[in-house]
Design a protein around this motif. Structure first.
Motif, short mmCIF file in Angstrom:
data_model
loop_
_atom_site.label_atom_id
_atom_site.label_comp_id
_atom_site.label_asym_id
_atom_site.label_seq_id
_atom_site.Cartn_x
_atom_site.Cartn_y
_atom_site.Cartn_z
N THR A 41 89.18 50.19 48.19
CA THR A 41 89.38 50.53 49.60
C THR A 41 90.67 51.31 49.77
O THR A 41 91.74 50.87 49.34
N TRP A 43 93.05 53.25 52.61
CA TRP A 43 93.39 53.55 54.00
C TRP A 43 94.03 54.94 54.04
O TRP A 43 95.08 55.16 53.41
N GLU A 72 88.80 54.28 54.58
CA GLU A 72 88.84 53.75 55.94
C GLU A 72 89.90 54.52 56.72
O GLU A 72 91.09 54.46 56.40
N GLN A 74 92.49 55.58 59.51
CA GLN A 74 93.43 54.88 60.39
C GLN A 74 94.06 55.87 61.38
O GLN A 74 94.14 57.07 61.11
N PRO A 93 94.11 46.26 51.82
CA PRO A 93 93.50 47.47 51.25
C PRO A 93 94.19 47.78 49.94
O PRO A 93 95.37 47.47 49.75
N ILE A 96 97.02 52.76 50.09
CA ILE A 96 97.37 53.03 51.49
C ILE A 96 98.17 54.33 51.56
O ILE A 96 99.12 54.54 50.80
#
Length: 423
Positions: A41, A43, A72, A74, A93, A96
């Motif tokens: 994952t 971000w 994902e 943001q 996550p 990032i």
């Protein structure tokens, strides 16, 4: 780095389609089954991951690792608290995107993994100025991803009317050109409000000045440093060519909107601001040009504030090795170059700047990147820039006649108070 940096590049028509880039392919020899069944994952901020880059990177990552890549998106609004909370949880996550000036604060909490081994493996030729914000207490807690800095955006017609045939290569040449516009045209030579704080920060970087200094075990203001004063005197000379208010910043009013009216020789801003001007007055598009902010000598551009983003790995992630495989691929020459080409941002190494060739604003920005810097890379700094920013008050005071020393004395207590706040 703000979302609008990427969005408005599109308005200006400066984004170009992605194409295959030279350099290494990144990745590893793990093989397609090495991480089969895992999901990584990531971000990433709204606007940072353009569609072509994201599609190609995802396909390559999944082919090389056998894992699934999940981006994902943001929003910048409220992101600092969201990341802080996520890093403290059991299932953060894995990777990032973090603002470069925000990175030290996250590293100080222990929330980021040490990437020193990754730096040794793939980052030996990262541009030093761009990598500085990824280092905290001597360790590599992030990896530099993409950046942007200010350039001179000028009106070619106004400059031609003043008899200027070439762009300046030194600061003195720039001042000479502004004087020619002032004396030979009816245009305002330069639109520069008194509180364009990030341009001033760039000037302090160019002077080799530090805005804070260590006093025992704490940081205090260094605004009284003669080098800071020298930067402010340069800013004052620039501002003398402008009719802009001395007590406002570049957003009040939007400097690009002022420039769009066609009676301003130049302003100092981000490349995307040309798009704002064009949106306000389509006719001005043909007259817009860009050049690097010139420094004292022709061989070294002016210092600039580098806004940008780093990639970090959450210390609490259980997929440390897979996260590093992602970074090896995302930061490889192939995909770092592709991001620069598609989004018009400064890549993390000089050798990839050829990918900016179709983007004139980025071409103008790139030479200064190696001579740029940031605000102080300490967790305590964030409070200093909160409104009302005391450094903006300092700038206005100098422009209104106080000496830099007198103006510094007026605000240093407030700066020190903010530096002493616990984060």
């Amino acid at each position: 780095m703000k979302r609008k940096l990427i969005a408005a590049i599109g308005i200006a028509g400066m984004m170009v389609s992605i194409a295959a880039c030279g350099g290494d392919d990144g990745g590893s020899d793990t093989g397609a089954d090495g991480f089969k069944g895992d999901t990584l994952t990531v971000w990433a901020m709204d606007g940072s991951t353009p569609p072509g880059w994201t599609k190609d990177l995802t396909a390559e990552f999944e082919k090389q690792t056998g894992a699934t890549l999940k981006f994902e998106t943001q929003q910048w609004d409220g992101i600092q608290q969201k990341i802080t909370t996520a890093l403290s949880e059991e299932n953060p996550p894995d990777v990032i995107e973090v603002g470069n000036t925000q990175t030290p604060a996250y590293a100080a909490t222990g929330g980021l993994a040490d990437l020193s081994d990754l730096k040794s493996e793939i980052g030996t030729d990262w541009t030093e100025a761009l990598n500085e914000s990824s280092v905290f207490d001597g360790k590599q807690y992030a990896a530099p991803w993409y950046f942007a800095n200010r350039v001179v955006i000028y009106n070619k017609k106004v400059w031609a009317d003043a008899g200027i045939t070439d762009t300046p290569k030194t600061r003195d040449e720039f001042f000479t050109d502004l004087k020619a516009i002032e004396s030979k045209t009816d245009a305002e030579p330069l639109y520069l409000p008194g509180q364009n704080w990030y341009f001033f920060d760039g000037l302090t970087i160019g002077q080799g000045a530090d805005l804070v200094k260590k006093d025992g075990d704490k940081y205090v203001s260094n605004l009284a440093d003669p080098k800071v004063a020298a930067a402010m005197e340069i800013y004052k000379e620039y501002q003398s060519f402008s009719d802009a208010p001395k007590d406002k910043d570049e957003a009040t009013p939007q400097q690009a909107d002022v420039f769009a009216k066609g009676n301003v020789g130049a302003f100092i801003g981000m490349g995307w601001e040309a798009g704002t001007a064009i949106a306000a007055n389509k006719a001005i598009e043909k007259d817009i040009g860009y050049f690097t902010i010139p420094g004292e000598t022709a061989d070294k551009p002016e210092g600039v504030f580098l806004g940008g983003s780093n990639f970090a790995v959450a210390a609490g992630s259980e997929k440390q090795e897979l996260a590093k495989e992602f970074l090896k691929l995302a930061l490889s020459d192939k995909f770092e170059g592709a991001l620069a080409k598609e989004n018009g941002v400064i890549p993390n190494k000089v050798s990839l700047e050829s990918n900016l060739a179709a983007n004139p604003a980025a071409v103008a920005a790139a030479p200064a990147a190696a001579f740029g810097g940031t605000t102080p890379l300490i967790p305590e700094w964030a409070a200093v820039e909160n409104d009302p920013n005391p450094i903006k008050s300092y700038m206005t005071a100098v422009l209104n006649g106080k000496s830099p020393a007198e103006a510094a004395a007026q605000v240093e207590d407030e700066i020190n108070k903010r530096l002493s706040q616990t984060s």
